[in-house]
Design a protein around this motif. Sequence first.
Motif, PDB file in Angstrom:
ATOM      1  N   ILE A   3      45.397  49.679  38.359  1.00 20.36           N
ATOM      2  CA  ILE A   3      46.358  48.615  38.652  1.00 20.36           C
ATOM      3  C   ILE A   3      46.182  47.445  37.688  1.00 20.36           C
ATOM      4  N   ALA A   4      44.901  47.076  37.419  1.00 20.07           N
ATOM      5  CA  ALA A   4      44.633  45.955  36.507  1.00 20.07           C
ATOM      6  C   ALA A   4      45.180  46.254  35.121  1.00 20.07           C
ATOM      7  N   LEU A   5      44.998  47.511  34.664  1.00 19.93           N
ATOM      8  CA  LEU A   5      45.487  47.867  33.333  1.00 19.93           C
ATOM      9  C   LEU A   5      47.010  47.865  33.312  1.00 19.93           C
ATOM     10  N   GLN A   6      47.645  48.351  34.380  1.00 24.43           N
ATOM     11  CA  GLN A   6      49.100  48.328  34.449  1.00 24.43           C
ATOM     12  C   GLN A   6      49.629  46.900  34.361  1.00 24.43           C
ATOM     13  N   LEU A  24      42.062  42.169  31.704  1.00 21.40           N
ATOM     14  CA  LEU A  24      41.228  43.253  31.185  1.00 21.40           C
ATOM     15  C   LEU A  24      39.738  42.942  31.255  1.00 21.40           C
ATOM     16  N   LEU A  25      39.390  41.682  31.142  1.00 25.08           N
ATOM     17  CA  LEU A  25      37.965  41.324  31.054  1.00 25.08           C
ATOM     18  C   LEU A  25      37.157  41.804  32.258  1.00 25.08           C
ATOM     19  N   PRO A  26      37.654  41.666  33.490  1.00 24.57           N
ATOM     20  CA  PRO A  26      36.863  42.214  34.605  1.00 24.57           C
ATOM     21  C   PRO A  26      36.696  43.734  34.526  1.00 24.57           C
ATOM     22  N   VAL A  27      37.655  44.422  33.925  1.00 24.10           N
ATOM     23  CA  VAL A  27      37.546  45.875  33.768  1.00 24.10           C
ATOM     24  C   VAL A  27      36.343  46.210  32.892  1.00 24.10           C
ATOM     25  N   PHE A  28      36.159  45.431  31.821  1.00 22.13           N
ATOM     26  CA  PHE A  28      35.026  45.687  30.925  1.00 22.13           C
ATOM     27  C   PHE A  28      33.691  45.405  31.614  1.00 22.13           C
ATOM     28  N   ALA A  29      33.709  44.484  32.580  1.00 24.37           N
ATOM     29  CA  ALA A  29      32.460  44.128  33.264  1.00 24.37           C
ATOM     30  C   ALA A  29      32.014  45.212  34.244  1.00 24.37           C
ATOM     31  N   GLN A  30      32.940  46.119  34.625  1.00 25.39           N
ATOM     32  CA  GLN A  30      32.599  47.180  35.567  1.00 25.39           C
ATOM     33  C   GLN A  30      31.868  48.311  34.842  1.00 25.39           C
ATOM     34  N   LEU A 387      24.542  35.842  31.028  1.00 26.03           N
ATOM     35  CA  LEU A 387      25.789  36.568  31.252  1.00 26.03           C
ATOM     36  C   LEU A 387      25.546  37.885  31.983  1.00 26.03           C
ATOM     37  N   GLN A 388      24.402  38.515  31.722  1.00 30.10           N
ATOM     38  CA  GLN A 388      24.086  39.758  32.432  1.00 30.10           C
ATOM     39  C   GLN A 388      23.912  39.505  33.929  1.00 30.10           C
ATOM     40  N   ARG A 389      23.361  38.346  34.272  1.00 37.50           N
ATOM     41  CA  ARG A 389      23.088  38.030  35.677  1.00 37.50           C
ATOM     42  C   ARG A 389      24.238  37.279  36.350  1.00 37.50           C
ATOM     43  N   CYS A 390      25.181  36.782  35.562  1.00 35.26           N
ATOM     44  CA  CYS A 390      26.321  36.045  36.104  1.00 35.26           C
ATOM     45  C   CYS A 390      27.596  36.784  35.683  1.00 35.26           C
ATOM     46  N   ALA A 391      28.048  37.701  36.523  1.00 38.91           N
ATOM     47  CA  ALA A 391      29.144  38.590  36.146  1.00 38.91           C
ATOM     48  C   ALA A 391      30.449  37.845  35.908  1.00 38.91           C
ATOM     49  N   GLN A 392      30.590  36.655  36.503  1.00 40.13           N
ATOM     50  CA  GLN A 392      31.823  35.893  36.322  1.00 40.13           C
ATOM     51  C   GLN A 392      31.720  34.885  35.181  1.00 40.13           C
ATOM     52  N   GLY A 393      30.597  34.912  34.458  1.00 39.36           N
ATOM     53  CA  GLY A 393      30.359  33.921  33.408  1.00 39.36           C
ATOM     54  C   GLY A 393      30.949  34.313  32.064  1.00 39.36           C
ATOM     55  N   PHE A 394      31.419  33.305  31.317  1.00 35.99           N
ATOM     56  CA  PHE A 394      31.914  33.475  29.956  1.00 35.99           C
ATOM     57  C   PHE A 394      31.249  32.427  29.072  1.00 35.99           C
ATOM     58  N   LEU A 395      30.884  32.829  27.866  1.00 39.72           N
ATOM     59  CA  LEU A 395      30.211  31.937  26.927  1.00 39.72           C
ATOM     60  C   LEU A 395      31.211  31.467  25.884  1.00 39.72           C
ATOM     61  N   TRP A 396      31.381  30.152  25.763  1.00 36.49           N
ATOM     62  CA  TRP A 396      32.375  29.537  24.882  1.00 36.49           C
ATOM     63  C   TRP A 396      31.660  28.864  23.719  1.00 36.49           C
ATOM     64  N   ALA A 418      29.289  41.311  25.225  1.00 41.33           N
ATOM     65  CA  ALA A 418      30.082  40.764  24.120  1.00 41.33           C
ATOM     66  C   ALA A 418      31.515  40.464  24.541  1.00 41.33           C
ATOM     67  N   ASP A 419      32.030  41.202  25.528  1.00 39.32           N
ATOM     68  CA  ASP A 419      33.405  40.976  25.981  1.00 39.32           C
ATOM     69  C   ASP A 419      33.584  39.573  26.543  1.00 39.32           C
ATOM     70  N   ARG A 420      32.508  38.952  26.968  1.00 39.13           N
ATOM     71  CA  ARG A 420      32.609  37.639  27.613  1.00 39.13           C
ATOM     72  C   ARG A 420      32.126  36.504  26.703  1.00 39.13           C
ATOM     73  N   VAL A 421      32.244  36.729  25.406  1.00 43.07           N
ATOM     74  CA  VAL A 421      31.983  35.676  24.420  1.00 43.07           C
ATOM     75  C   VAL A 421      33.315  35.247  23.830  1.00 43.07           C
ATOM     76  N   ILE A 422      33.553  33.951  23.811  1.00 39.74           N
ATOM     77  CA  ILE A 422      34.817  33.393  23.322  1.00 39.74           C
ATOM     78  C   ILE A 422      34.514  32.380  22.228  1.00 39.74           C
ATOM     79  N   PHE A 423      35.258  32.442  21.139  1.00 36.20           N
ATOM     80  CA  PHE A 423      35.114  31.465  20.059  1.00 36.20           C
ATOM     81  C   PHE A 423      36.304  30.520  20.076  1.00 36.20           C
ATOM     82  N   GLY A 424      36.016  29.206  20.082  1.00 36.43           N
ATOM     83  CA  GLY A 424      37.065  28.208  20.149  1.00 36.43           C
ATOM     84  C   GLY A 424      37.181  27.397  18.874  1.00 36.43           C
ATOM     85  N   ASP A 425      38.215  26.588  18.828  1.00 35.54           N
ATOM     86  CA  ASP A 425      38.505  25.748  17.662  1.00 35.54           C
ATOM     87  C   ASP A 425      37.434  24.655  17.538  1.00 35.54           C
TER      88      ASP A 425
END
Length: 561
Positions: A3-6, A24-30, A387-396, A418-425
């Motif tokens: 459903i998430a992918l749809q 999609l990001l939660p899908v990668f965390a599973q 990030l391994q211990r905080c499944a809802q965490g993202f690193l900016w 790596a899916d939960r690493v974000i690079f900003g301006d």
Amino acid sequence: MSIALQKAVEHYQRGRPAEALALLLPVFAQSGMIDAQTYVLAGQCCVKTGQEMKAAFYFERAAALGGPSEDMLRNLAIKLLEGTAEVRAEAAALRAAALCYGAEPAAQAHYRRWLRASLLLTEAVMENQRLRDRMLHRADPLSFAVDHPRDHLLWSGDDGLNARQVLVDSDLAPSEPGRAARRALCLERTGSVRLAYLLGPLSLAPDLLRSLLPVLQHHDRHRFSLSVICQTKADAEAVRKQGKAACVNVELVSLDGLDDVAAAASLRERAFDVLVDLSGHAAGGRPGILNAGAAPVQALWLGVPGPATGMDVDYRIADPIALPPEAQGVYAEKICLLPEGFMAVEPATVSPGQTRPVLPEGSVLFAAFAAPERITQQTAVLWRSLLQRCAQGFLWLDRASTFAQINFLRFMDAGGVADRVIFGDPQPRLRAARAAAADIGLDTLAAGGGEETIDLLMAGVPVVTLKGESFAARCGASLLTAAGLPVEPAESEDGYLTLALDLAEDPERRKALRRAAKGHRQPPPLFNPKRLTAHLELAFEAMARQARAGQAPAPLRIHAL
């Protein structure tokens, strides 16, 4: 198809790639196998949202699963990473030049700086260990001429070793006769203290005026005669424009075209009592001016947080958290401790605007806006564990070079996050807004507490920092304490992780911290430059008083007003 992918496909087809990626990001965390189609969709979303490095990363993953599109996906990833092949060739040349027998310290230093900027974390650790071994166990004198002091403290965390580095941006060395001659210049002087601030190039320290101008504004003109020494006429004009009110009755002096000896002679003629250098070993600093003897009292404030090795300095201005008494033994200069923090800025209210990335509901955004050079493997391992211990965490993070970003993603991928690493301006004009958009700040370990920490704290965002052993490693703890938030610096790496996880799991506490930051009856020390200036003035008067009486510099501890 899940459903998430749809739903992600629907969002992508409707021109909403950021929302699709958030699904999609939660899908990668599973746990479980992710198919190539999902990786390709994520890559396409990243391309549409300007995250080319993450896109290449996802296309590489899809190609690794094989199938008829393998070659096409791999070529697409290569195209997105265009230029990294040349960088890797350059890396091989730098490595060969630095590691060959009898390599010049300059070649080694260049290679080591490149490793840090490229976020080749494991290789940088190996090089640091090799250099440390040469310094401590092989008694190799050339090993102390490899790192510049400002580079060494980025990783060492040991002010004893930081103080032994000999690479200084000056051919002039301090001398006892020169020190005695300059100290004699103000004997038996009376009246107000003639105080001068020496700036490095503003182009290399764009945030410097943020700390200096409020202090200039609050200085008592009856007790102090004020000057600001700039490297160029353009810098002097910039100070004048940015600090119209602060520069009333302040002499702006330009050193245009003067070498160190001539500059020092010019400053001696102006008969200052106290010269405060705001650069020290920072890039563009002028230690040669101090070593040529510019004023009876020469002090360091701000600049690079470490020993003034190779510089003729009487005092280093700090505070008891950044530089406690037990850590001062390796410093040749005397330490002047201010009671409530060694820096302050004017408070400001900043809106996050549209800077926060689109993330799944319930996500926690950890902001770490330090320059790549400050991110060591020790720090990155902690962030990866978090990030391994905080499944809802993202690193900016701040966006770095293409090569650095892909190296960091691969390091984090070793832990599956790596899916939960974000690079900003990384543009400075966006930093305060991005800080306000974050949930929790993460400090670096060996060298922490930068301008980004101040922006986070000003927005009421708690910053997780570790109280290390060196001045540079304790700056974050100093700033956090001076910000007045009820959050304590961590005493260990486990404490760092525990604090970050506790904050991540307690959104109500985070909201309360933001409210507390806005509800102070009196601004806390970090955002009270008027109070900082009053403490600095007590320090400068004490320094001048000792010098005028012919007394040698001695440690100073200023008491809170």
